[in-house]
Design an enzyme around this catalytic site. Sequence first.
Site, mmCIF file in Angstrom:
data_model
loop_
_atom_site.group_PDB
_atom_site.id
_atom_site.type_symbol
_atom_site.label_atom_id
_atom_site.label_comp_id
_atom_site.label_asym_id
_atom_site.label_seq_id
_atom_site.Cartn_x
_atom_site.Cartn_y
_atom_site.Cartn_z
ATOM 1 N N GLU A 117 0.813 -1.200 0.000
ATOM 2 C CA GLU A 117 0.000 0.000 0.000
ATOM 3 C C GLU A 117 0.857 1.265 0.000
ATOM 4 O O GLU A 117 1.953 1.288 0.556
ATOM 5 C CB GLU A 117 -0.942 -0.014 1.206
ATOM 6 N N CYS A 133 3.315 8.473 0.938
ATOM 7 C CA CYS A 133 3.839 7.537 1.929
ATOM 8 C C CYS A 133 3.983 6.184 1.239
ATOM 9 O O CYS A 133 3.017 5.666 0.684
ATOM 10 C CB CYS A 133 2.837 7.476 3.081
ATOM 11 N N CYS A 140 5.692 -7.035 7.757
ATOM 12 C CA CYS A 140 6.774 -6.521 8.601
ATOM 13 C C CYS A 140 7.103 -7.564 9.662
ATOM 14 O O CYS A 140 6.226 -8.261 10.153
ATOM 15 C CB CYS A 140 6.340 -5.222 9.281
ATOM 16 N N CYS A 144 5.411 -4.828 16.285
ATOM 17 C CA CYS A 144 4.944 -3.767 17.181
ATOM 18 C C CYS A 144 3.474 -4.042 17.496
ATOM 19 O O CYS A 144 2.667 -4.285 16.592
ATOM 20 C CB CYS A 144 5.106 -2.397 16.517
ATOM 21 N N CYS A 147 0.467 -2.085 15.743
ATOM 22 C CA CYS A 147 0.505 -1.827 14.296
ATOM 23 C C CYS A 147 -0.192 -2.925 13.511
ATOM 24 O O CYS A 147 0.010 -4.117 13.764
ATOM 25 C CB CYS A 147 1.958 -1.723 13.837
ATOM 26 N N CYS A 365 -1.933 6.117 9.764
ATOM 27 C CA CYS A 365 -0.756 5.399 10.265
ATOM 28 C C CYS A 365 -1.140 4.103 10.954
ATOM 29 O O CYS A 365 -2.045 4.089 11.787
ATOM 30 C CB CYS A 365 -0.033 6.220 11.317
HETATM 31 N N1 SAH Z 1 8.533 0.611 10.484
HETATM 32 C C1 SAH Z 1 8.668 2.027 10.414
HETATM 33 C C2 SAH Z 1 7.721 2.718 9.448
HETATM 34 C C3 SAH Z 1 6.261 2.300 9.444
HETATM 35 S S1 SAH Z 1 5.229 2.764 10.751
HETATM 36 C C4 SAH Z 1 8.557 2.628 11.801
HETATM 37 O O1 SAH Z 1 8.253 1.892 12.734
HETATM 38 O O2 SAH Z 1 8.813 3.810 11.964
HETATM 39 C C5 SAH Z 1 4.890 4.450 10.614
HETATM 40 C C6 SAH Z 1 4.415 5.065 11.942
HETATM 41 O O3 SAH Z 1 3.089 4.652 12.279
HETATM 42 C C7 SAH Z 1 5.292 4.667 13.131
HETATM 43 O O4 SAH Z 1 5.675 5.796 13.852
HETATM 44 C C8 SAH Z 1 4.375 3.803 13.985
HETATM 45 O O5 SAH Z 1 4.730 3.904 15.327
HETATM 46 C C9 SAH Z 1 3.019 4.390 13.665
HETATM 47 N N2 SAH Z 1 1.898 3.496 13.903
HETATM 48 C C10 SAH Z 1 1.850 2.164 13.737
HETATM 49 N N3 SAH Z 1 0.636 1.689 14.050
HETATM 50 C C11 SAH Z 1 -0.115 2.753 14.415
HETATM 51 C C12 SAH Z 1 -1.484 2.909 14.811
HETATM 52 N N4 SAH Z 1 -2.293 1.877 14.858
HETATM 53 N N5 SAH Z 1 -1.893 4.152 15.095
HETATM 54 C C13 SAH Z 1 -1.084 5.208 14.981
HETATM 55 N N6 SAH Z 1 0.184 5.129 14.585
HETATM 56 C C14 SAH Z 1 0.685 3.911 14.312
#
Ligand code: SAH
Length: 385
Positions: A117, A133, A140, A144, A147, A365
């Site tokens: 995406e 983006c 991944c 986390c 996420c 995000c």
């Molecule tokens: N792997 C990289 C880039 C992808 S995530 C990283 O971790 O930075 C992009 C951003 O989205 C990150 O800052 C992550 O913490 C945030 N993110 C992930 N899941 C989210 C969610 N459910 N709500 C808000 N932000 C989220």
Amino acid sequence: MTEATQTADEGTSLAVPAKSSNRGPGGKLDLRALGRVELAAFVAELGEKPFRAKQMFRWMHQRGVRSLDEMTDLSKSFRARLEEVAEISSTEVSAVEVSKDGTRKYALRTGRGQIVEAVFIPDASAEGRNTLCISSQVGCALDCQFCLTAALGLIRNLTAGEIAEQLLRVREDLKEAGEERNINNLVMMGMGEPLQNYDALVRAIDMLSAEDGGAISARRMTVSTSGLVPRIPRLGKDTKVNLAVSLNATTDEVRDQIMPINKRWNIAQLLGACRDFPMPERRRITFEYVLLAGVNDTEDDARRLVRLLHDLPAKVNLIPFNEHPYSPFSRPSDRAIARFQRIVIDRGLSAFVRTPRGDDISAACGQLGVAVEGSKRTALPIVAS
Ligand code: SAH
């Protein structure tokens, strides 16, 4: 240059994927996956003049051609030779969803089959910063806990060409849709951990920034990482992109729980790597902080955050958690978010609250995760608001 760095993952104990393959869907060498240096070497091997590689680079990364046939300034005989040993994979727009706020979420099907995406986020303000983006991996590995992409697990690394081609295909789509706005800002914040696909990322940055490629200055690009510490200073040396770090907690105890990578490299090590990130032409490092109700959103957290970042050229991006069914967390109230921001600002650190863009189409995000069916995580019995 590539082999050693792609396989040796600096000792991370996290599951490391097979390195991205430069074989196209037809099993031949995928020319789009090759960086400028590799393309030049390939052309030299075939006994052709170096400028042939430049022509090919331009056809692929500036013009976005999908086949060797379209490279009309190469002789027919050279094209025929190329056909024997090489191919050009291409990524196509599979679906577009348009949000009320103009955000466009793209499902892009790579030549090798999987979908990734990308999200176009137009800026209505006079500044006119129109951001794309893009993704760096299918899925991944980092797990986390908040996420959605993590629910997929890692499926594979994208090639450099697949990372860069997202810009080409979205630009084409915007043109077709009569959308005037030009993409002038790129963030690697889509699916995947860019620094876990390092070599492809660095080559993609070159394709995207080259005058005869994507023509977006590396200074208008931001790579976001969850904290693959040894690669942070290295990225700063290898490229001129801006750095964003997903900090998301102010104690190791909490960060260990929500971001397992913290058990490999803790907050002190992560901030140490940020101090080693060469800054001259870059103004500040962005620290992303996803606000999770009752987890990392207390007044103490806000104060600790300022203390942690006091000796860094930093700004904070507060991201109210975007809820989805694969995570148990919830978004703090607007009041709690405003209070957190106020404490940070009052102590002299810039903090912005990132307004969720495209959340009506799950483009915000952490909401990127096509076809999460068959994922390693099961959906929780809560419904996203
Ligand atoms: N792997 C990289 C880039 C992808 S995530 C990283 O971790 O930075 C992009 C951003 O989205 C990150 O800052 C992550 O913490 C945030 N993110 C992930 N899941 C989210 C969610 N459910 N709500 C808000 N932000 C989220």
